[in-house]
Every structure is written in structure tokens, then in C-alpha cells.
Design an enzyme around this catalytic site. Structure first.
Site, short mmCIF file in Angstrom:
data_model
loop_
_atom_site.label_atom_id
_atom_site.label_comp_id
_atom_site.label_asym_id
_atom_site.label_seq_id
_atom_site.Cartn_x
_atom_site.Cartn_y
_atom_site.Cartn_z
N LYS A 73 0.84 -1.23 -0.01
CA LYS A 73 -0.06 -0.07 -0.09
C LYS A 73 0.95 1.22 -0.12
O LYS A 73 0.66 2.24 -0.67
CB LYS A 73 -0.93 0.07 1.54
CG LYS A 73 -2.04 1.21 1.13
CD LYS A 73 -2.55 1.38 2.57
CE LYS A 73 -1.48 2.46 3.30
NZ LYS A 73 -2.15 2.79 4.64
N ASP A 111 -6.62 1.08 0.84
CA ASP A 111 -6.37 1.25 2.12
C ASP A 111 -7.83 0.81 2.78
O ASP A 111 -8.70 0.26 2.17
CB ASP A 111 -6.09 2.54 2.66
CG ASP A 111 -7.27 3.58 2.49
OD1 ASP A 111 -8.16 3.08 1.75
OD2 ASP A 111 -7.49 4.56 2.97
#
Ligand code: SF4
Length: 222
Positions: free
Chosen positions: A121, A139
Site C-alpha cells: 500500500k 487502504d
């Protein structure tokens, strides 16, 4: 799971709701962005920005973070959740930047993910926001929204959600859509009390319809 065509229509609606969505983490360069993203795990961007305002004045380079004790760095980020681990990871990250990349944030996914504390991420966010490469980081907001809408399956892991979104949204829109899905999850389809009553996606939303049937959503005429 809804069709790709329907999913893209939903993404288009979200695009119309948040046309100006962008990264809300304050930063002036790729190094600051990497630190900010690392600090943002399980923490709001607002709080991260409060902390980085003074942090980035004190620490400008990887050396700066290594020239203080772990305890001092922990103190400087104490108001952020998981600050002990995050301070450790920041120092490890800085050490690996100096050891392997002359103190410069590398510009490939593979190299970024080789850094301590940097997962997929974070690498995606840095690659897209700092270096302009289309990326769709997943996320907590992106995952929740995608699952509520039925764009992906509830049991999908983060990587499956990313793959599904990337297969639906044209590549040139990945970065923008990433920010728009975050804004949609942060300000509209919020975790505890999504605004289903005023949501333009209610008719087609898996979670919204479930809430409607359960009497949790009151709409005019219902
Ligand atoms: Fe979120 Fe409700 Fe809209 Fe579905 S209908 S996307 S759950 S706000």
C-alpha cells in the site's frame, strides 16, 4: 459480485462526487511522503499532518532520523497510534535508504517494498503521488467501500480488491480513483454511519439495500 460495467458506473458517480480528491498527507518531497504514509497506518491524515508539521522541520534527511535516539523519535510522534513501532520502522527505513539507495527514495515498486516498514500500500501511494505512476492503493476506506458496493467479494483480501479494481478502472484513472474512493469512504460512506439516506448509489448498493431492509435507512416515501 456486480458486473464490471456496473462497477465502473459506480466509480463514475463517485468521480462526480469528489472531482478534486487528492492526497491529504502534507509533504514536500518523496521522502516526507514515505514517512507520512508510514505514520498514517491506523491513524487519520489530520493527526499525521499535525505531527509532521513539526517533525518535518526537525528531520529533513534519513541521517537526521538516525542521529537521535529511538526514545527521542518516539517522543516526537507520541500522539500517533503505534508510535513505538512506527519510530522503529522509520529508523530502519532510513538505515536501509542510506545503505542501499544513497539516502534517496527509490522509484520502483520492488525497491520500495524492500524497505523496512514499506508494504504494497505504501509503495503504491509513493509511486503514484510522488512519482506519477498510476497505482491503486487499497487502504481501509477503499476496501470497505468496494465491499459494501459489491464491487468485490466480502472475503477478498487486499490484493484481490486491488486486482479487481484495476481490472475495472482504466489505468490512467487508477491514481485519481484511489483518492476518490478514499474521500468517498472518509466523508460519505463512513465506517460507522454511512450516509445511505442521501447516497446516489443506494439503489444498487449491496450494503445500502441490506440496511434499508433492516430499517436502518429512512428514505422519503419509505
Ligand atoms: Fe455506502 Fe450506504 Fe452509499 Fe452503500 S448506500 S455506498 S453503504 S453510503
Amino acid at each position: 459480485m456486480i458486473s464490471k460495467k456496473k462497477a465502473l458506473e459506480m466509480v463514475d458517480v463517485i468521480d462526480g462526487m469528489f472531482p478534486d480528491a487528492e492526497c491529504e498527507l502534507r509533504h514536500d518531497n518523496p521522502f516526507e511522503l514515505t514517512i507520512a504514509v508510514l505514520l498514517s497506518a491506523q491513524c487519520t491524515d489530520v493527526l499525521v499532518n499535525k505531527v509532521t508539521k513539526s517533525l518535518f522541520e526537525k528531520y529533513k534527511t534519513p541521517e537526521d532520523y538516525l542521529n537521535v535516539s529511538l526514545e527521542e523519535l518516539q517522543d516526537d510522534i507520541r500522539s500517533i497510534g503505534l508510535y513505538r513501532n512506527k519510530a522503529k520502522n522509520i529508523q530502519k527505513l532510513c538505515q536501509s535508504l542510506l545503505d542501499n539507495y544513497d539516502g534517496i527514495v527509490p522509484q520502483t515498486h520492488k525497491e520500495l517494498e524492500s524497505l523496512a516498514g514499506v508494504g504494497r500500500k505504501t509503495a503504491n501511494v509513493v509511486m503514484s503521488v510522488a512519482f506519477g505512476e498510476p497505482s491503486l492503493a487499497v487502504d481501509t476506506h477503499v476496501e470497505r467501500v468496494s465491499k459494501r458496493l459489491g464491487i468485490c467479494r466480502i472475503k477478498d483480501n487486499v490484493r484481490q480488491v486491488e486486482d479487481r479494481l484495476c481490472s475495472i478502472i482504466p489505468r490512467e484513472r487508477w491514481t485519481k480513483s484511489h483518492h476518490q474512493l478514499i474521500f468517498f469512504g472518509r466523508y460519505h460512506c463512513v465506517s460507522r454511519k454511512p450516509k445511505c439516506e442521501v447516497c446516489p448509489l443506494l439503489d444498487d448498493c449491496r450494503e445500502g439495500q441490506k440496511r434499508l431492509r433492516a430499517g436502518l435507512v429512512k428514505v422519503d416515501g419509505a
